[in-house]
Write a protein that holds these residues in place. Structure first.
Motif, PDB file in Angstrom:
ATOM      1  N   ARG A  83      -3.754 -12.105   1.789  1.00 23.34           N
ATOM      2  CA  ARG A  83      -3.871 -11.862   3.221  1.00 23.34           C
ATOM      3  C   ARG A  83      -3.048 -10.669   3.705  1.00 23.34           C
ATOM      4  N   THR A  84      -2.258 -10.052   2.800  1.00 22.01           N
ATOM      5  CA  THR A  84      -1.314  -9.025   3.233  1.00 22.01           C
ATOM      6  C   THR A  84      -1.464  -7.750   2.419  1.00 22.01           C
ATOM      7  N   VAL A  85      -1.599  -6.626   3.129  1.00 25.80           N
ATOM      8  CA  VAL A  85      -1.512  -5.299   2.497  1.00 25.80           C
ATOM      9  C   VAL A  85      -0.101  -4.780   2.751  1.00 25.80           C
ATOM     10  N   ASP A  88       3.116  -1.914   2.432  1.00 26.22           N
ATOM     11  CA  ASP A  88       3.471  -0.516   2.210  1.00 26.22           C
ATOM     12  C   ASP A  88       4.403  -0.440   1.008  1.00 26.22           C
ATOM     13  N   TRP A  89       4.851   0.777   0.676  1.00 25.90           N
ATOM     14  CA  TRP A  89       5.647   0.939  -0.538  1.00 25.90           C
ATOM     15  C   TRP A  89       6.983   0.194  -0.436  1.00 25.90           C
ATOM     16  N   ALA A  90       7.637   0.231   0.708  1.00 24.03           N
ATOM     17  CA  ALA A  90       8.940  -0.428   0.861  1.00 24.03           C
ATOM     18  C   ALA A  90       8.814  -1.938   0.642  1.00 24.03           C
ATOM     19  N   CYS A  91       7.769  -2.536   1.226  1.00 25.50           N
ATOM     20  CA  CYS A  91       7.528  -3.964   1.050  1.00 25.50           C
ATOM     21  C   CYS A  91       7.216  -4.287  -0.410  1.00 25.50           C
ATOM     22  N   THR A  92       6.362  -3.471  -1.027  1.00 20.74           N
ATOM     23  CA  THR A  92       5.979  -3.684  -2.419  1.00 20.74           C
ATOM     24  C   THR A  92       7.175  -3.576  -3.348  1.00 20.74           C
ATOM     25  N   LEU A  93       8.016  -2.578  -3.111  1.00 19.90           N
ATOM     26  CA  LEU A  93       9.182  -2.373  -3.970  1.00 19.90           C
ATOM     27  C   LEU A  93      10.137  -3.562  -3.874  1.00 19.90           C
ATOM     28  N   LYS A  94      10.318  -4.107  -2.666  1.00 15.56           N
ATOM     29  CA  LYS A  94      11.205  -5.260  -2.503  1.00 15.56           C
ATOM     30  C   LYS A  94      10.654  -6.477  -3.243  1.00 15.56           C
ATOM     31  N   LEU A  95       9.350  -6.696  -3.135  1.00 19.74           N
ATOM     32  CA  LEU A  95       8.744  -7.805  -3.875  1.00 19.74           C
ATOM     33  C   LEU A  95       8.964  -7.645  -5.372  1.00 19.74           C
ATOM     34  N   ALA A  96       8.729  -6.443  -5.880  1.00 20.39           N
ATOM     35  CA  ALA A  96       8.843  -6.184  -7.316  1.00 20.39           C
ATOM     36  C   ALA A  96      10.286  -6.318  -7.799  1.00 20.39           C
ATOM     37  N   GLN A  97      11.212  -5.771  -7.033  1.00 21.73           N
ATOM     38  CA  GLN A  97      12.620  -5.813  -7.439  1.00 21.73           C
ATOM     39  C   GLN A  97      13.153  -7.240  -7.454  1.00 21.73           C
ATOM     40  N   THR A  98      12.910  -7.994  -6.397  1.00 25.26           N
ATOM     41  CA  THR A  98      13.446  -9.360  -6.330  1.00 25.26           C
ATOM     42  C   THR A  98      12.785 -10.274  -7.350  1.00 25.26           C
ATOM     43  N   MET A 152      -1.216  -3.309  -6.871  1.00 22.65           N
ATOM     44  CA  MET A 152      -2.595  -3.017  -6.492  1.00 22.65           C
ATOM     45  C   MET A 152      -2.847  -3.263  -5.007  1.00 22.65           C
ATOM     46  N   ARG A 153      -1.949  -3.967  -4.334  1.00 20.82           N
ATOM     47  CA  ARG A 153      -2.112  -4.230  -2.893  1.00 20.82           C
ATOM     48  C   ARG A 153      -1.201  -3.340  -2.042  1.00 20.82           C
ATOM     49  N   CYS A 154      -0.714  -2.269  -2.638  1.00 23.11           N
ATOM     50  CA  CYS A 154       0.157  -1.344  -1.916  1.00 23.11           C
ATOM     51  C   CYS A 154      -0.674  -0.228  -1.276  1.00 23.11           C
ATOM     52  N   SER A 155      -0.634  -0.146   0.036  1.00 28.11           N
ATOM     53  CA  SER A 155      -1.445   0.847   0.747  1.00 28.11           C
ATOM     54  C   SER A 155      -1.000   2.277   0.438  1.00 28.11           C
ATOM     55  N   ASP A 156       0.290   2.483   0.238  1.00 33.01           N
ATOM     56  CA  ASP A 156       0.800   3.834  -0.010  1.00 33.01           C
ATOM     57  C   ASP A 156       0.410   4.374  -1.371  1.00 33.01           C
ATOM     58  N   CYS A 182      -2.647   4.017  -2.529  1.00 35.79           N
ATOM     59  CA  CYS A 182      -4.103   4.214  -2.519  1.00 35.79           C
ATOM     60  C   CYS A 182      -4.513   5.612  -2.056  1.00 35.79           C
ATOM     61  N   LYS A 183      -3.572   6.386  -1.558  1.00 38.15           N
ATOM     62  CA  LYS A 183      -3.811   7.794  -1.218  1.00 38.15           C
ATOM     63  C   LYS A 183      -5.021   7.964  -0.305  1.00 38.15           C
ATOM     64  N   GLY A 184      -5.064   7.181   0.779  1.00 37.21           N
ATOM     65  CA  GLY A 184      -6.124   7.312   1.763  1.00 37.21           C
ATOM     66  C   GLY A 184      -7.367   6.515   1.470  1.00 37.21           C
ATOM     67  N   SER A 185      -7.480   5.937   0.286  1.00 36.24           N
ATOM     68  CA  SER A 185      -8.647   5.117  -0.056  1.00 36.24           C
ATOM     69  C   SER A 185      -8.427   3.686   0.427  1.00 36.24           C
ATOM     70  N   PRO A 186      -9.494   2.920   0.584  1.00 38.78           N
ATOM     71  CA  PRO A 186      -9.328   1.512   0.987  1.00 38.78           C
ATOM     72  C   PRO A 186      -8.519   0.748  -0.053  1.00 38.78           C
ATOM     73  N   VAL A 187      -7.687  -0.139   0.424  1.00 34.77           N
ATOM     74  CA  VAL A 187      -6.879  -0.961  -0.489  1.00 34.77           C
ATOM     75  C   VAL A 187      -7.783  -2.028  -1.109  1.00 34.77           C
ATOM     76  N   PRO A 188      -7.777  -2.174  -2.442  1.00 39.15           N
ATOM     77  CA  PRO A 188      -8.635  -3.186  -3.077  1.00 39.15           C
ATOM     78  C   PRO A 188      -8.270  -4.593  -2.628  1.00 39.15           C
ATOM     79  N   GLU A 189      -9.246  -5.461  -2.640  1.00 39.71           N
ATOM     80  CA  GLU A 189      -8.964  -6.873  -2.393  1.00 39.71           C
ATOM     81  C   GLU A 189      -8.039  -7.405  -3.490  1.00 39.71           C
ATOM     82  N   HIS A 190      -7.326  -8.449  -3.166  1.00 39.67           N
ATOM     83  CA  HIS A 190      -6.424  -9.032  -4.166  1.00 39.67           C
ATOM     84  C   HIS A 190      -7.226  -9.577  -5.339  1.00 39.67           C
TER      85      HIS A 190
END
Length: 496
Positions: A282-284, A286-296, A405-409, A411-419
């Motif tokens: 349900r959530t796309v 950004d890079w900051a959010c994605t990095l925090k998920l990955a790091q923790t 794969m759910r990180c909008s940053d 995708c370089k302007g392309s639609p973010v793939p579904e999970h």
């Protein structure tokens, strides 16, 4: 008589000094429960979350309970963790009475100011058994940790001393007839939690247990309920959660465990964003959010894999053995925490000589899409701790791919793939073992890494990290700690 008078006088002196320190170190005087505070660097952040710390005194923010964890060695106790209770909010006793006894690790909770400086308990003492019959009168040894705080500006003087206790006989319902695993001692003494919790809506249902939202003494919690016939599975998972030093921000906290009318329950910290797979659906990010998920996520796994020996308290390494996006939870602050240790194996990696309080469980491997090639093929040496830990790292690589794969940053302007789950694009959402063997083991294929990542400053690092985690050769994979360190080195800037 002189000894007991000296002990009482010392305690009064400690409390008065601590009171003076808390009054002197702040312009405001709080009325919350005050507990003596002592924590290792690894546990400081977690224990400080329970209340403000002023020198060596903690003012509890959400509980009326002080807690103490002590190391038992040679009949004497040494404090290793003191402060406001993190995992328990029910403490009917004013004195610090031992509620857990796990080999050389003893804990207690209590509800009066600075009560965690002294612990009382009943448990077998070899020294007393050799000298006296079982029904002989009790005498008193000394145990306590005394910390005298004298603030002078920013200067704090710390003085510690040890007071020992003479130990009574451990309660009969919990006393084994023969020496057993330390974690079996409390297996016949379950807390009846029925009147303390309220079960609300069901949120998940597994093979052995169901998960509900609920409340425990007014707190919103997750309740993992096992039917009575699943007592063995309940006990196994409880033991993993209750291993010494299992307090880490990357691991969901066990708040309480016990029995209810129709089974057994683990009362767990509530991660409000739910499982990682549902969050990503349900959530796309950004890079900051994605990095925090990955790091923790990686830091939690690295801590789980680490065996620690701190002040004589030993935490063995644990292989999760069912690492998937449904067994990773997301907190409200966007951090990840591991949960569901029903398939986990506790490993005897570097246990101190004579340590016997480790559970070696039968290995149960989990979700098909996340199984490593050697586990799928059935050629893994399941007696090797390294194989089990590196199988977790393979799963970590797939999880990192799943959330990247759910990180909008990226995708370089392309639609973010579904999970998508790992291999869902190639093999569907519920692949068979034969399909996984052909694709992962024989063809050595992995999820596709988008070419567009190469256009970002850290894209090549991400590509290399995934390939080093899911390498076909288990010995060539990164450790969880190395993967965590690589992710920490990444910057919040994902510029081209």
């Amino acid at each position: 008589m002189r000894q007991s008078w000296s002990f009482a006088s010392m305690r009064k002196f400690i409390v008065s000094i601590a009171w003076f320190a808390t009054c002197s170190s702040s312009a405001q005087v709080t009325t919350e429960r005050r507990c003596m505070f002592l924590a290792s660097p690894q546990n400081t952040d977690l224990t400080q979350s329970a209340g403000n710390v002023s020198g060596f005194v903690q003012h509890c923010a959400r509980t009326d309970c002080c807690m103490g964890h002590f190391r038992l060695e040679g009949g004497k106790l040494t404090p290793v963790l003191l402060g406001c209770s993190i995992m328990q909010d029910y403490c009917p006793n004013r004195t610090c009475y031992a509620s857990t006894h796990q080999q050389n690790f003893i804990g207690c909770v209590c509800n009066s100011d600075f009560c965690n400086t002294n612990i009382t308990s009943n448990w077998p003492s070899k020294r007393t058994e050799n000298k006296q019959p079982e029904n002989s009168s009790d005498t008193t040894d000394v145990l306590s940790a005394v910390i005298i705080i004298i603030p002078a500006g920013a200067v704090i003087l710390v003085i510690s001393f040890i007071i020992a206790l003479k130990l009574k006989i451990f309660p009969k319902c919990c006393r084994p007839k023969t020496p057993t695993n330390a974690y079996d001692i409390l297996d016949t003494c379950y807390n009846d939690l029925g009147k303390h919790l309220e079960i609300q809506k069901q949120v998940a249902c597994g093979h052995f247990a169901s998960v509900y939202h609920g409340t425990f003494q007014g707190l919103s919690v997750a309740l993992k309920v096992f039917p009575t016939i699943r007592q063995q599975e309940f006990t196994k998972e409880k033991h993993v959660y209750k291993l010494p030093l299992m307090m880490h921000s990357g691991i969901i906290r066990l708040l309480e465990d016990g029995k209810i009318r129709n089974g057994f329950v683990l009362v767990l910290e509530l991660a409000t964003q739910g499982p990682l797979n549902a969050f990503l659906s349900r959530t796309v990010c950004d890079w900051a959010c994605t990095l925090k998920l990955a790091q923790t996520l990686s830091q939690g796994l690295a801590y789980l894999h680490t065996d620690l020996n701190m002040n004589g308290v030993y935490k063995p390494a644990v292989a999760h053995c069912d690492l998937s996006s449904r067994n990773v939870l997301v907190r409200a602050n966007g951090s990840c925490a591991l949960c569901d240790f029903g398939c986990s194996t506790v490993l005897q990696c570097q246990a101190p000589q004579g340590y016997s309080g480790i559970i070696k469980s039968t290995v149960q491997m989990g979700t098909l899409q996340y199984m490593s090639p050697e586990i799928l093929e059935g050629c893994a040496n399941l007696r090797s701790s390294r194989f089990l830990l590196q199988a977790d790292v393979y799963s970590l690589g797939l999880l990192l791919w799943e959330l990247l794969m759910r990180c909008s940053d990226l995708c370089k302007g392309s639609p973010v793939p579904e999970h998508m789950l790992p291999y869902e694009t190639e093999l569907g959402r519920s692949p068979t073992l034969d399909h996984m063997l052909t694709f992962v083991v024989e063809k050595k294929r992995r999820p596709i890494i988008p070419h567009v990542w190469a256009g970002f400053s850290q894209g090549s690092t991400l590509h290399e990290l995934l390939e080093d985690c899911w390498d076909h050769d288990a010995d060539a994979r990164l450790t969880a700690e190395c993967a965590a360190n690589r992710l920490v080195s990444l910057t919040p800037d994902i510029a081209l």
